[in-house]
Write a protein that holds these residues in place. Structure first.
Motif, PDB file in Angstrom:
ATOM      1  N   THR A 182       0.867  -1.105  -0.144  1.00 50.68           N
ATOM      2  CA  THR A 182       0.140   0.083   0.021  1.00 50.68           C
ATOM      3  C   THR A 182       0.839   1.161  -0.026  1.00 50.68           C
ATOM      4  O   THR A 182       0.380   2.339  -0.655  1.00 50.68           O
ATOM      5  CB  THR A 182      -0.958  -0.042   1.094  1.00 50.68           C
ATOM      6  OG1 THR A 182      -1.729  -1.204   1.093  1.00 50.68           O
ATOM      7  CG2 THR A 182      -1.665   1.220   1.205  1.00 50.68           C
ATOM      8  N   THR A 222     -16.242   1.272  -0.204  1.00 48.30           N
ATOM      9  CA  THR A 222     -15.031   1.107   0.378  1.00 48.30           C
ATOM     10  C   THR A 222     -14.895   1.917   1.757  1.00 48.30           C
ATOM     11  O   THR A 222     -14.194   1.530   2.733  1.00 48.30           O
ATOM     12  CB  THR A 222     -13.647   1.613  -0.515  1.00 48.30           C
ATOM     13  OG1 THR A 222     -14.036   2.750  -0.827  1.00 48.30           O
ATOM     14  CG2 THR A 222     -13.463   0.459  -1.575  1.00 48.30           C
ATOM     15  N   ARG A 223     -15.676   3.120   1.689  1.00 44.99           N
ATOM     16  CA  ARG A 223     -15.951   4.100   2.959  1.00 44.99           C
ATOM     17  C   ARG A 223     -16.859   3.085   3.862  1.00 44.99           C
ATOM     18  O   ARG A 223     -16.551   3.419   5.144  1.00 44.99           O
ATOM     19  CB  ARG A 223     -16.444   5.240   2.473  1.00 44.99           C
ATOM     20  CG  ARG A 223     -15.543   6.194   1.878  1.00 44.99           C
ATOM     21  CD  ARG A 223     -16.058   7.769   1.950  1.00 44.99           C
ATOM     22  NE  ARG A 223     -17.316   8.049   1.587  1.00 44.99           N
ATOM     23  CZ  ARG A 223     -17.453   8.122   0.144  1.00 44.99           C
ATOM     24  NH1 ARG A 223     -16.360   8.198  -0.819  1.00 44.99           N
ATOM     25  NH2 ARG A 223     -18.574   8.328  -0.300  1.00 44.99           N
ATOM     26  N   LEU A 225     -17.480  -0.441   4.484  1.00 44.74           N
ATOM     27  CA  LEU A 225     -17.211  -1.880   4.006  1.00 44.74           C
ATOM     28  C   LEU A 225     -17.958  -2.667   5.274  1.00 44.74           C
ATOM     29  O   LEU A 225     -18.466  -3.877   4.940  1.00 44.74           O
ATOM     30  CB  LEU A 225     -15.798  -2.366   4.070  1.00 44.74           C
ATOM     31  CG  LEU A 225     -15.170  -2.054   2.920  1.00 44.74           C
ATOM     32  CD1 LEU A 225     -13.462  -2.481   2.989  1.00 44.74           C
ATOM     33  CD2 LEU A 225     -15.574  -2.893   1.643  1.00 44.74           C
ATOM     34  N   GLN A 264     -12.747  -6.538  -1.691  1.00 43.90           N
ATOM     35  CA  GLN A 264     -12.259  -5.417  -0.978  1.00 43.90           C
ATOM     36  C   GLN A 264     -12.319  -5.619   0.753  1.00 43.90           C
ATOM     37  O   GLN A 264     -11.516  -4.917   1.342  1.00 43.90           O
ATOM     38  CB  GLN A 264     -13.267  -4.082  -1.175  1.00 43.90           C
ATOM     39  CG  GLN A 264     -13.195  -3.755  -2.695  1.00 43.90           C
ATOM     40  CD  GLN A 264     -11.770  -3.383  -2.979  1.00 43.90           C
ATOM     41  OE1 GLN A 264     -10.990  -2.639  -2.628  1.00 43.90           O
ATOM     42  NE2 GLN A 264     -11.526  -4.043  -4.130  1.00 43.90           N
ATOM     43  N   ARG A 265     -13.305  -6.360   1.176  1.00 49.13           N
ATOM     44  CA  ARG A 265     -13.446  -6.830   2.432  1.00 49.13           C
ATOM     45  C   ARG A 265     -12.092  -7.610   2.817  1.00 49.13           C
ATOM     46  O   ARG A 265     -11.711  -7.192   4.162  1.00 49.13           O
ATOM     47  CB  ARG A 265     -14.591  -7.343   2.839  1.00 49.13           C
ATOM     48  CG  ARG A 265     -15.942  -6.588   2.885  1.00 49.13           C
ATOM     49  CD  ARG A 265     -17.138  -7.331   2.883  1.00 49.13           C
ATOM     50  NE  ARG A 265     -18.198  -6.097   3.337  1.00 49.13           N
ATOM     51  CZ  ARG A 265     -19.655  -6.639   3.129  1.00 49.13           C
ATOM     52  NH1 ARG A 265     -19.922  -7.952   2.800  1.00 49.13           N
ATOM     53  NH2 ARG A 265     -20.555  -5.597   3.269  1.00 49.13           N
ATOM     54  N   ARG A 268      -9.299  -5.286   3.303  1.00 47.25           N
ATOM     55  CA  ARG A 268      -9.174  -4.356   4.686  1.00 47.25           C
ATOM     56  C   ARG A 268      -9.043  -5.285   5.719  1.00 47.25           C
ATOM     57  O   ARG A 268      -8.173  -4.912   6.604  1.00 47.25           O
ATOM     58  CB  ARG A 268     -10.617  -4.061   4.723  1.00 47.25           C
ATOM     59  CG  ARG A 268     -10.865  -3.272   6.071  1.00 47.25           C
ATOM     60  CD  ARG A 268      -9.875  -2.124   6.251  1.00 47.25           C
ATOM     61  NE  ARG A 268     -10.101  -1.182   7.436  1.00 47.25           N
ATOM     62  CZ  ARG A 268      -9.428  -0.653   8.014  1.00 47.25           C
ATOM     63  NH1 ARG A 268      -8.039  -0.555   7.775  1.00 47.25           N
ATOM     64  NH2 ARG A 268      -9.560   0.086   9.161  1.00 47.25           N
ATOM     65  N   GLU A 271      -5.106  -5.921   6.099  1.00 47.31           N
ATOM     66  CA  GLU A 271      -4.813  -4.641   6.575  1.00 47.31           C
ATOM     67  C   GLU A 271      -4.771  -4.699   8.172  1.00 47.31           C
ATOM     68  O   GLU A 271      -3.719  -4.458   8.979  1.00 47.31           O
ATOM     69  CB  GLU A 271      -5.260  -3.355   6.193  1.00 47.31           C
ATOM     70  CG  GLU A 271      -4.886  -3.125   4.521  1.00 47.31           C
ATOM     71  CD  GLU A 271      -5.577  -2.165   3.975  1.00 47.31           C
ATOM     72  OE1 GLU A 271      -6.552  -1.381   4.688  1.00 47.31           O
ATOM     73  OE2 GLU A 271      -5.194  -1.454   2.851  1.00 47.31           O
ATOM     74  N   GLN A 286     -15.334  -5.362  11.541  1.00 48.76           N
ATOM     75  CA  GLN A 286     -14.676  -3.808  11.120  1.00 48.76           C
ATOM     76  C   GLN A 286     -14.539  -4.124   9.482  1.00 48.76           C
ATOM     77  O   GLN A 286     -14.568  -3.184   8.608  1.00 48.76           O
ATOM     78  CB  GLN A 286     -13.439  -3.532  11.706  1.00 48.76           C
ATOM     79  CG  GLN A 286     -13.600  -3.006  12.738  1.00 48.76           C
ATOM     80  CD  GLN A 286     -12.298  -2.314  13.371  1.00 48.76           C
ATOM     81  OE1 GLN A 286     -11.424  -1.436  12.721  1.00 48.76           O
ATOM     82  NE2 GLN A 286     -12.229  -2.275  14.613  1.00 48.76           N
ATOM     83  N   SER A 287     -14.224  -5.184   9.012  1.00 45.82           N
ATOM     84  CA  SER A 287     -14.039  -5.437   7.421  1.00 45.82           C
ATOM     85  C   SER A 287     -15.403  -5.934   6.688  1.00 45.82           C
ATOM     86  O   SER A 287     -15.346  -5.974   5.544  1.00 45.82           O
ATOM     87  CB  SER A 287     -12.940  -6.441   7.176  1.00 45.82           C
ATOM     88  OG  SER A 287     -13.290  -7.631   7.721  1.00 45.82           O
TER      89      SER A 287
END
Length: 317
Positions: A182, A222-223, A225, A264-265, A268, A271, A286-287
Motif C-alpha cells: 500500500t 470502500t468507505r 465496508l 475489498q473486505r 481490509r 490490513e 470492521q471489514s
C-alpha cells in the motif's frame, strides 16, 4: 522467498514501459516511507550496450543476463515476439528458477517464460491481443482472460502492460505484506489492488452507454465496508436500473458487485491483521464480514490461508 534482489531482463527489442514498471516498484529507495530496500539490476546480453526499445529509443542495461541467476525475483518485461530466443537467455531463466528465484513475466514476456518451458502444465496470462497466438504456440499452457495476473508460487504471469503493476504489487504484498504494498502504491498513485480481468479491455475499454461512471459508488462501498451492500441499493445510488448497474459494474471492475465487495473486505481484513492486534471477531466486524466464521471462509478462498496464519506470517514484519 526472500525479496531483496530483483533482476529485470532486457531483450531486443524491449518495452520501456514494462521495464519502467519493475524499476518504479523495486528500483526506487523508499526506505524513508518504511519500505525495505531492494537491490535492482537491469540485465542484458551485454552490459553497457544499448538495447533497442519497441518505442524507438534505447535502453542500456548495467548487468549481464547471467547476473540474474542469483536474484530473488527475475522480471521479464514485454518485448518483441520472436520465433526463437537466445539459449543464454532461456538458460538464465531456467537456472534462476532452479536456484529458487520467482520468475515474473509482464505482458508478452510470457512468451519467453513459456519458451523456457516453465509454463508447461500451468495457466498463464499475456496481453489479450496475443492470447490466441500464445495458446496456439504453447498448447501445454492454458491462457486465461479472467484475471490480471496468475500466481503459481515461483511462477507469476502478468497480463497486458499496466497489469504488470498489479502483478508487481501482488508480489510485494505476498512477500512483505499489504502495508508495504500500500505504501508503494500510494507513492505511485495507483490502487494497491485492482480486481477483474482483461475481458473488459478487449473490445470496449470505455463503456458504451451515456451513464456516468460508478466510481462514486465504489468509493461509497470502500468507505462503508461494514455495511450491507445490496444491488438494488447500489443501483439507486448510481441512479441506474439494476440491470444497467450490474452491466456497468462488470464493465468497469471486471467482476460482479458481490465478488468485488468480498475482495475489498478481504483486503481490509489483511490490513487489520497486519497492523493491529484486534481479535479476529473484531477484524471480521470492521471489514464487513460480520462473523469470524464468514471471514475465515472468504479469507481462505481469496488468500489461500487462514486469518490467524496470515497474521503470524505478516504482523511481525
Amino acid at each position: 522467498m526472500a525479496l531483496s534482489t530483483v533482476a529485470a531482463i532486457a531483450t531486443s527489442p524491449m518495452s520501456l514501459f514494462e521495464m519502467s514498471i519493475a524499476g518504479e516498484v523495486f528500483g526506487l529507495d523508499r526506505t524513508d516511507d518504511g519500505v525495505p530496500p531492494f537491490t535492482f539490476l537491469t540485465c542484458g546480453e551485454r552490459p553497457g550496450e544499448a538495447v533497442p526499445t519497441t518505442s524507438g529509443g534505447h535502453f542500456v542495461p548495467t548487468h549481464t543476463w547471467r547476473d540474474a541467476v542469483s536474484a530473488d525475483l527475475v522480471v521479464i518485461p514485454a518485448g518483441g515476439i520472436k520465433d526463437t530466443y537466445p539459449d543464454e537467455l532461456l538458460d538464465t531463466i531456467r537456472d534462476a528458477h532452479r536456484q529458487g528465484a520467482t520468475i515474473l513475466s509482464i505482458c508478452t514476456g510470457a512468451f519467453i517464460l513459456a519458451e523456457a518451458g516453465l509454463l508447461d502444465g500451468l495457466s498463464a496470462v499475456t496481453h489479450w491481443r496475443y492470447a490466441e497466438q500464445f495458446a496456439s504456440r504453447f498448447p501445454r499452457t492454458q491462457v486465461s482472460m479472467d484475471v490480471l495476473y496468475i500466481d503459481h508460487g515461483s511462477i507469476v504471469t502478468g497480463a497486458g502492460t499496466a497489469a504488470g503493476i498489479d502483478a508487481c504489487l501482488h508480489l510485494v504484498r505476498r512477500e512483505l505484506g499489504a502495508s508495504v504494498a500500500t505504501r508503494i502504491a500510494r507513492r505511485m498513485v495507483v490502487p494497491p489492488q485492482r480486481d477483474g480481468g482483461q475481458r473488459q479491455y478487449v473490445e470496449a475499454p470505455v463503456p458504451d452507454s451515456d451513464c456516468e461512471s460508478i466510481q462514486p459508488v465504489l468509493d461509497h462501498i470502500t468507505r462503508h465496508l461494514d455495511a450491507a451492500h445490496a444491488v438494488p441499493e447500489l443501483a439507486r445510488l448510481a441512479m441506474m436500473s439494476e440491470r444497467t448497474f450490474a452491466r456497468r459494474f462488470v464493465k468497469e471492475t471486471g467482476t460482479t458487485p458481490h465478488k468485488w465487495v468480498v475482495q475489498q473486505r478481504v483486503l481490509r481484513a489483511r490490513e487489520l491483521l497486519e497492523q493491529t492486534d484486534l481479535p479476529v471477531d473484531s477484524v471480521a466486524a470492521q471489514s464487513g464480514f460480520g462473523s469470524a466464521a464468514l471471514l475465515r471462509s472468504h479469507f481462505q478462498t481469496v488468500v489461500g490461508t487462514s486469518p490467524q496464519r496470515y497474521r503470524r506470517e505478516f504482523s511481525a514484519r
